[in-house]
Design a protein around this motif. Structure first.
Motif, PDB file in Angstrom:
ATOM      1  N   LEU A  35     -16.264  -4.767  13.681  1.00 46.64           N
ATOM      2  CA  LEU A  35     -16.915  -4.469  14.956  1.00 46.64           C
ATOM      3  C   LEU A  35     -16.741  -3.021  15.391  1.00 46.64           C
ATOM      4  CD1 LEU A  35     -16.427  -7.417  17.484  1.00 46.64           C
ATOM      5  CD2 LEU A  35     -18.554  -6.511  16.561  1.00 46.64           C
ATOM      6  N   GLN A  36     -15.627  -2.399  15.025  1.00 45.27           N
ATOM      7  CA  GLN A  36     -15.386  -1.018  15.447  1.00 45.27           C
ATOM      8  C   GLN A  36     -16.440  -0.074  14.845  1.00 45.27           C
ATOM      9  OE1 GLN A  36     -12.749  -3.149  14.393  1.00 45.27           O
ATOM     10  NE2 GLN A  36     -12.543  -3.587  16.576  1.00 45.27           N
ATOM     11  N   GLU A  65     -19.517  -0.454  16.926  1.00 50.06           N
ATOM     12  CA  GLU A  65     -19.412   0.270  18.193  1.00 50.06           C
ATOM     13  C   GLU A  65     -19.748   1.753  18.016  1.00 50.06           C
ATOM     14  OE1 GLU A  65     -15.448  -1.940  19.435  1.00 50.06           O
ATOM     15  OE2 GLU A  65     -16.376  -0.967  21.166  1.00 50.06           O
ATOM     16  N   TYR A  98     -23.418   2.037  17.981  1.00 48.61           N
ATOM     17  CA  TYR A  98     -23.885   1.976  19.374  1.00 48.61           C
ATOM     18  C   TYR A  98     -23.774   3.350  20.045  1.00 48.61           C
ATOM     19  CZ  TYR A  98     -23.261  -3.229  19.289  1.00 48.61           C
ATOM     20  OH  TYR A  98     -23.308  -4.567  19.028  1.00 48.61           O
ATOM     21  N   PHE A 122     -26.877  -5.841  12.123  1.00 47.86           N
ATOM     22  CA  PHE A 122     -26.191  -6.421  13.290  1.00 47.86           C
ATOM     23  C   PHE A 122     -26.276  -5.471  14.489  1.00 47.86           C
ATOM     24  CE2 PHE A 122     -22.266  -7.642  15.711  1.00 47.86           C
ATOM     25  CZ  PHE A 122     -22.745  -8.877  16.121  1.00 47.86           C
ATOM     26  N   HIS A 133     -14.543 -10.650  10.481  1.00 44.52           N
ATOM     27  CA  HIS A 133     -13.463 -10.830  11.449  1.00 44.52           C
ATOM     28  C   HIS A 133     -12.180 -10.568  10.667  1.00 44.52           C
ATOM     29  CE1 HIS A 133     -10.536 -13.190  13.834  1.00 44.52           C
ATOM     30  NE2 HIS A 133     -11.351 -12.990  14.846  1.00 44.52           N
ATOM     31  N   ASN A 182     -17.806 -12.094   7.365  1.00 49.49           N
ATOM     32  CA  ASN A 182     -19.100 -12.426   7.963  1.00 49.49           C
ATOM     33  C   ASN A 182     -19.035 -13.484   9.049  1.00 49.49           C
ATOM     34  OD1 ASN A 182     -20.508 -10.624   6.286  1.00 49.49           O
ATOM     35  ND2 ASN A 182     -20.578 -12.136   4.657  1.00 49.49           N
ATOM     36  N   LEU A 183     -17.901 -13.615   9.699  1.00 53.25           N
ATOM     37  CA  LEU A 183     -17.790 -14.635  10.750  1.00 53.25           C
ATOM     38  C   LEU A 183     -18.556 -14.220  12.003  1.00 53.25           C
ATOM     39  CD1 LEU A 183     -14.035 -15.732  10.420  1.00 53.25           C
ATOM     40  CD2 LEU A 183     -16.076 -16.909   9.604  1.00 53.25           C
ATOM     41  N   ILE A 184     -18.745 -12.908  12.163  1.00 52.38           N
ATOM     42  CA  ILE A 184     -19.460 -12.391  13.326  1.00 52.38           C
ATOM     43  C   ILE A 184     -20.818 -11.881  12.857  1.00 52.38           C
ATOM     44  CG2 ILE A 184     -19.431 -10.598  15.113  1.00 52.38           C
ATOM     45  CD1 ILE A 184     -16.253 -10.621  14.593  1.00 52.38           C
ATOM     46  N   GLY A 185     -21.890 -12.341  13.467  1.00 51.54           N
ATOM     47  CA  GLY A 185     -23.190 -11.870  13.004  1.00 51.54           C
ATOM     48  C   GLY A 185     -24.345 -12.533  13.705  1.00 51.54           C
TER      49      GLY A 185
END
Lengths: 366, 366
Positions: B79-80, B83, B86, B114, B148, B153-156
């Motif tokens: 996730l970093q 970010e 973003y 993502f 995660h 690939n747990l987050i998507g």
């Protein structure tokens, strides 16, 4: 009791409005076959009031239940809070068929929805809004997300819930100021979509608190507001065109919220101010009559909402802030302007001078 | 040159496969009306090879271009890193109509997708895969996401690109080991969907490097693999049923990757091992003939892929790791088992003993 369907090409769903329905949530979810595990996301205050009823109704019908609390407030609406939801989901082995339930206001709904949209690439999601604002606006339509340090709701996804379950009774514990803030969005639906709703609000004796409002009127407000939102969202799920009308009052409203660091006005109050400014712009552009604008502004005042903005807010800052709104297209700011009570138009033809004038008036009034 | 359409209820798109097409990317995107601003996301190595060609083609047709580089490797897929994308998007005032281009392999594609899915609740997304694995698998089908700390690939999100643009020429700079890893997924399509593709691979002289493979065969491989994936994804976009067959070899493969901390095997190698184990399970379950399994395993070896697993991997750990796979439903592990070359079935009726036996055999071979 009202049931409204949000019709979409994929993933249509129902908004069920019914007094006392929180204790029936589990049964309703069971009918929809929403997996075996349910993670209820809430904040400590709301959970203190309604957690037991919610969990019990889920447990009764055999769901395996888990809970995750996030401190209340917009200040916690960021990716780090989402990561903590992920951790709870992982620790309890949630599966794709599992369900996240948002028990709370708009902040909880937006965050839970975003976590549901992005955990395992999407798990089931149910909205149980507990604020008036969340009931009539945030919980319907599939907008989910969190704030970026530099802007509200910049990170998010369109992700539809499987169900929106509204129990008006829970509004009894909502702070009055929050009730009024929700009423701003209700008035918005009157102006942009539903002249009859607008008239009913005008005719009502009181609309400024849960205690003073007629229960039947409250039910009408919830049903008609959700219907308005459902109508618009059904026609334009991803905000390609029409859906933008829901942002009536939001362009200047967002700017005011952001310039006062989200400390001075709650969202609905800022929207009320934004509607007054947008109404003034519409008058100046010749698209709206002053009498209609006065009706709008009177209704805003009747709901106990602010009609003037703190002098701390500077006009030039408002103009600057508007330009960084995420809905800006090709550098052009789009405004939603009323044509009459119940109908609006979208335009990018508003000059800075006109915006300036209308904001000045909002400040001048104070 | 091949064009394949991924047909979906909403958001259908084209996979365009053509030698030298990277220099035509801008023109292609212009046709699709993908906004004015384009943010190209890549890693320094790939960007070093192909960044100029890519940017130039975008610039030529008038796009306003920006770039964002992420260090290469799965270790940055979190996730970093999203970010930071973003932040670049914000700094350059990307709008909803803007486009994120993923120029790279699967990691870049998954992360860029993502970010595109979640910035402003969704901006345009274009895949320009530069590895064989990304061309035949990761870039098609809309799976996007990050890892995660506790699982891949747990987050998507499921988020479809507007275009997948494949230029086989870029494979000339792909490390040989990565080429082979991609070939594992190609063999997978042969086993689960396309017996003719499987035969062509068997008949080819070489399939283990870009230098030795016939350009025409490479084009066939890309087209047929993408077609197979498009067929499956068109029928089941969100992995409700059929799409699970694409995970052939992945259940045990993921376990092996995870148990060796993603250090010992690249993804395709682990999938190759997983296919051998799944084949063995199918034999033991009586659904597949040993001769067919031997054909599969021979082809895996021909592609220069591993056929035995390091003895460091313990059977009991594999069994444990399988249970935490994100595709587990109601606690049951689903296996994809071949019935014949070109057809598989999904079952949750595989006993731990059979899994154990097949993994033991994989280790025993070493």
């Amino acid at each position: 009791m009202s049931n409204i369907t949000v019709s979409l090409p994929q993933n249509s769903y129902e908004i069920a409005i019914s007094s006392g329905s929180l204790s029936q949530l589990g049964a309703k979810m069971k009918q929809l076959k929403l997996g075996e595990k349910v993670l209820v996301v809430s904040n400590p205050e709301v959970f203190g009031y309604y957690g037991d009823t919610c969990l019990q109704s889920l447990e009764e019908v055999g769901f395996e239940i888990y809970q995750h609390l996030i401190p209340a407030g917009e200040v916690h609406k960021h990716l780090q809070s989402i990561e903590k939801i992920y951790d709870t989901a992982l620790a309890n082995h949630l599966e794709r068929s599992s369900t996240l339930v948002a028990l709370g206001g708009g902040v909880i709904g937006d965050m839970t929805g975003f976590a549901a949209a992005t955990w395992l690439r999407g798990v089931n999601f149910v909205q149980v809004p507990t604020s008036l604002l969340a009931m009539v606006d945030a919980s319907v339509g599939g907008k989910t997300g969190v704030n970026h340090p530099q802007g509200k709701n910049l990170i998010g996804a369109f992700y539809q819930p499987k169900l929106v379950s509204i129990d008006p009774d829970v509004l009894q514990t909502l702070p009055e100021r929050e009730f009024r803030a929700g009423m701003a969005e209700v008035i918005k639906y009157g102006v942009i979509w539903d002249a009859e709703l607008f008239s009913e609000l005008e005719q009502a004796e009181h609309i400024d608190s849960f205690e003073s409002i007629e229960p039947e009127l409250l039910n009408t407000i919830l049903a008609r507001s959700c219907q308005a939102k459902a109508d618009v969202v059904s026609q334009d799920e991803k905000e390609a065109g029409l859906r933008a009308i829901l942002n009536y009052g939001h362009t200047i409203g967002h700017a005011i919220e952001s310039l006062t660091d989200y400390q001075e006005y709650v969202h609905g109050e800022a929207v009320a101010l934004g509607m007054i400014a947008a109404g003034e712009i519409a008058i100046q552009m010749g698209s709206w009559k002053e009498a209609a604008a006065n009706r709008q502004n009177k209704l805003i005042a009747k709901a106990g909402l602010p009609t003037t903005v703190s002098a701390k807010v500077k006009v030039k800052d408002v103009l600057e802030a508007i330009k960084s709104d995420k809905k800006v297209k090709s550098g052009k700011v789009h405004f939603i302007l009323p044509k009459k009570i119940g109908a609006v138009k979208i335009t990018d033809k508003v000059s800075s001078d006109v915006v300036k004038e209308s904001v000045l008036q909002l400040i001048g009034n104070s």
